[in-house]
Design a protein around this motif. Structure first.
Motif, PDB file in Angstrom:
ATOM      1  N   LYS A  87      13.791  58.159  77.011  1.00  0.00           N
ATOM      2  CA  LYS A  87      13.193  59.378  76.469  1.00  0.00           C
ATOM      3  C   LYS A  87      12.979  59.274  74.970  1.00  0.00           C
ATOM      4  O   LYS A  87      11.925  59.677  74.455  1.00  0.00           O
ATOM      5  CB  LYS A  87      14.075  60.588  76.785  1.00  0.00           C
TER       6      LYS A  87
ATOM      7  N   SER B 245       2.418  65.122  80.469  1.00  0.00           N
ATOM      8  CA  SER B 245       2.413  64.501  79.144  1.00  0.00           C
ATOM      9  C   SER B 245       1.710  63.150  79.167  1.00  0.00           C
ATOM     10  O   SER B 245       0.959  62.810  78.242  1.00  0.00           O
ATOM     11  CB  SER B 245       3.851  64.352  78.619  1.00  0.00           C
TER      12      SER B 245
ATOM     13  N   LYS C 222      13.978  66.252  80.906  1.00  0.00           N
ATOM     14  CA  LYS C 222      15.390  65.914  81.019  1.00  0.00           C
ATOM     15  C   LYS C 222      15.526  64.433  81.329  1.00  0.00           C
ATOM     16  O   LYS C 222      14.900  63.923  82.258  1.00  0.00           O
ATOM     17  CB  LYS C 222      16.041  66.749  82.114  1.00  0.00           C
TER      18      LYS C 222
ATOM     19  N   LEU D 217       6.689  67.119  84.499  1.00  0.00           N
ATOM     20  CA  LEU D 217       6.433  67.209  83.054  1.00  0.00           C
ATOM     21  C   LEU D 217       5.905  65.885  82.516  1.00  0.00           C
ATOM     22  O   LEU D 217       5.006  65.866  81.663  1.00  0.00           O
ATOM     23  CB  LEU D 217       7.713  67.606  82.317  1.00  0.00           C
TER      24      LEU D 217
ATOM     25  N   ILE E  36       5.365  68.146  72.819  1.00  0.00           N
ATOM     26  CA  ILE E  36       6.314  69.220  73.136  1.00  0.00           C
ATOM     27  C   ILE E  36       6.811  69.077  74.575  1.00  0.00           C
ATOM     28  O   ILE E  36       8.013  69.215  74.852  1.00  0.00           O
ATOM     29  CB  ILE E  36       5.651  70.597  72.924  1.00  0.00           C
ATOM     30  N   ILE E  37       5.894  68.783  75.492  1.00  0.00           N
ATOM     31  CA  ILE E  37       6.279  68.612  76.896  1.00  0.00           C
ATOM     32  C   ILE E  37       7.236  67.437  77.059  1.00  0.00           C
ATOM     33  O   ILE E  37       8.231  67.516  77.792  1.00  0.00           O
ATOM     34  CB  ILE E  37       5.030  68.416  77.770  1.00  0.00           C
ATOM     35  N   THR E  38       6.964  66.340  76.348  1.00  0.00           N
ATOM     36  CA  THR E  38       7.843  65.170  76.419  1.00  0.00           C
ATOM     37  C   THR E  38       9.247  65.503  75.937  1.00  0.00           C
ATOM     38  O   THR E  38      10.243  65.045  76.517  1.00  0.00           O
ATOM     39  CB  THR E  38       7.269  64.017  75.579  1.00  0.00           C
ATOM     40  N   ALA E  39       9.327  66.316  74.884  1.00  0.00           N
ATOM     41  CA  ALA E  39      10.644  66.709  74.361  1.00  0.00           C
ATOM     42  C   ALA E  39      11.416  67.548  75.374  1.00  0.00           C
ATOM     43  O   ALA E  39      12.653  67.584  75.334  1.00  0.00           O
ATOM     44  CB  ALA E  39      10.463  67.485  73.057  1.00  0.00           C
ATOM     45  N   LEU E  40      10.715  68.220  76.301  1.00  0.00           N
ATOM     46  CA  LEU E  40      11.372  69.079  77.282  1.00  0.00           C
ATOM     47  C   LEU E  40      11.836  68.321  78.520  1.00  0.00           C
ATOM     48  O   LEU E  40      12.532  68.876  79.359  1.00  0.00           O
ATOM     49  CB  LEU E  40      10.415  70.200  77.712  1.00  0.00           C
TER      50      LEU E  40
END
Length: 294
Positions: free
Chosen positions: A158, A99, A271, A95, A265-269
């Protein structure tokens, strides 16, 4: 590493408009371009010789725990392809590859097409286009330093990465809607703001990758991030250039905004699996226990 690369980009923005002025005579233009290429070849040759004669293969003391762990692995049991396959099975890192590629690829596209966009909105301002590019890179160098220092102190990998990504999207939106507003000084401000966050993201992406992929080599993870950025950069540059030709600069920049939103959005996903931090904590705990026992 990021700062030196950005310095090179800054020189690339500043020097070519000076060495290659906008002239009508094709022979004169070709001569200016030839001189610029000769200078580039000379500098590259000197650097190549320095790398061969001065650089050592590796430092005597490992710079990181990942490198120290890698040196303990027998050469016959280590494999670059195995390392890549291992990283590609790491969902969080995959991910991050996407991103990172979306963000840095967008920056590459903006940088490559900057001169075309400025000339379309402000005819005859080739030198100003180079200075705007220089402003983007200098602001980015400052952003890289500040983000790197903050990350080193806070360890909020993150959260910081996501915040800077959101600000990159906001900066791109502001730049897109103010580019053709007649005021060139405004472009310097908005482009500098964009560069501050988009270039400031570079060290964050590398450091976050190291955390997610420990104890794999930083060189492998950084190489995959750079590969993603180059691929997206080529795609975005070609697509944005076509959109600018057909629909104008606003549509071209909004094209990048859409992918920056996807990257956010990908960064927020992702872990936040900080493996290197856990390893450091365990090592420090072991040292403390050993000290107490002594």
């Amino acid at each position: 590493r990021e700062i030196s690369g950005e310095l090179g980009i800054a020189i690339g923005f500043l020097v070519p408009p000076i060495l290659v002025p906008n002239v009508e005579d094709m022979d004169e233009l070709a001569n200016h371009i030839r001189v610029m290429f000769y200078i580039t070849a000379g500098v590259s040759t000197v650097l190549f010789i320095l790398v061969i004669t001065v650089f050592q293969e590796q430092p005597d003391i490992p710079p990181t725990q990942a490198q120290a762990a890698a040196r303990l692995i027998p050469a016959e049991s280590s494999s670059y392809m195995k390392s890549i396959l291992c990283l590609l099975r790491n969902r969080a890192f995959v991910l991050l590859i996407l991103s990172y590629g979306l963000n840095v690829g967008s920056f590459y596209a903006v940088s490559t097409l900057l001169n075309r966009m400025i000339i379309m909105c402000y005819p005859g301002q080739e030198v100003a286009a180079g200075r705007i590019g220089l402003t983007i890179v200098i602001a980015g160098m400052v952003g890289s330093l500040i983000c790197g220092v903050w990350l080193d102190r806070s360890k909020t990998y993150k959260q910081t990465t996501l915040l800077v990504y959101v600000m990159s999207l906001a900066g791109m939106l502001i730049y897109a809607f103010t580019l053709d507003r007649v005021h060139l000084w405004l472009v310097f401000i908005t482009a500098g703001t964009l560069g501050f966050f988009m270039t400031g993201y570079l060290p964050l992406g590398f450091e976050f990758a190291v955390e997610l992929t420990y104890p794999e080599s930083e060189g492998t993870s950084s190489g995959l991030l750079n590969c993603s950025a180059q691929v997206f950069g080529i795609i975005f540059t070609i697509c944005q250039g076509k959109i600018i030709d057909d629909f104008g600069t606003l549509a071209g920049n909004l094209f990048l905004c859409a992918f920056l939103l996807l990257g956010t959005i990908i960064t927020a996903l992702i872990k936040s699996d900080l493996r290197r931090q856990r390893a450091n904590q365990l090592a420090n705990t072991a040292v403390s226990i050993e000290h107490i026992l002594k």
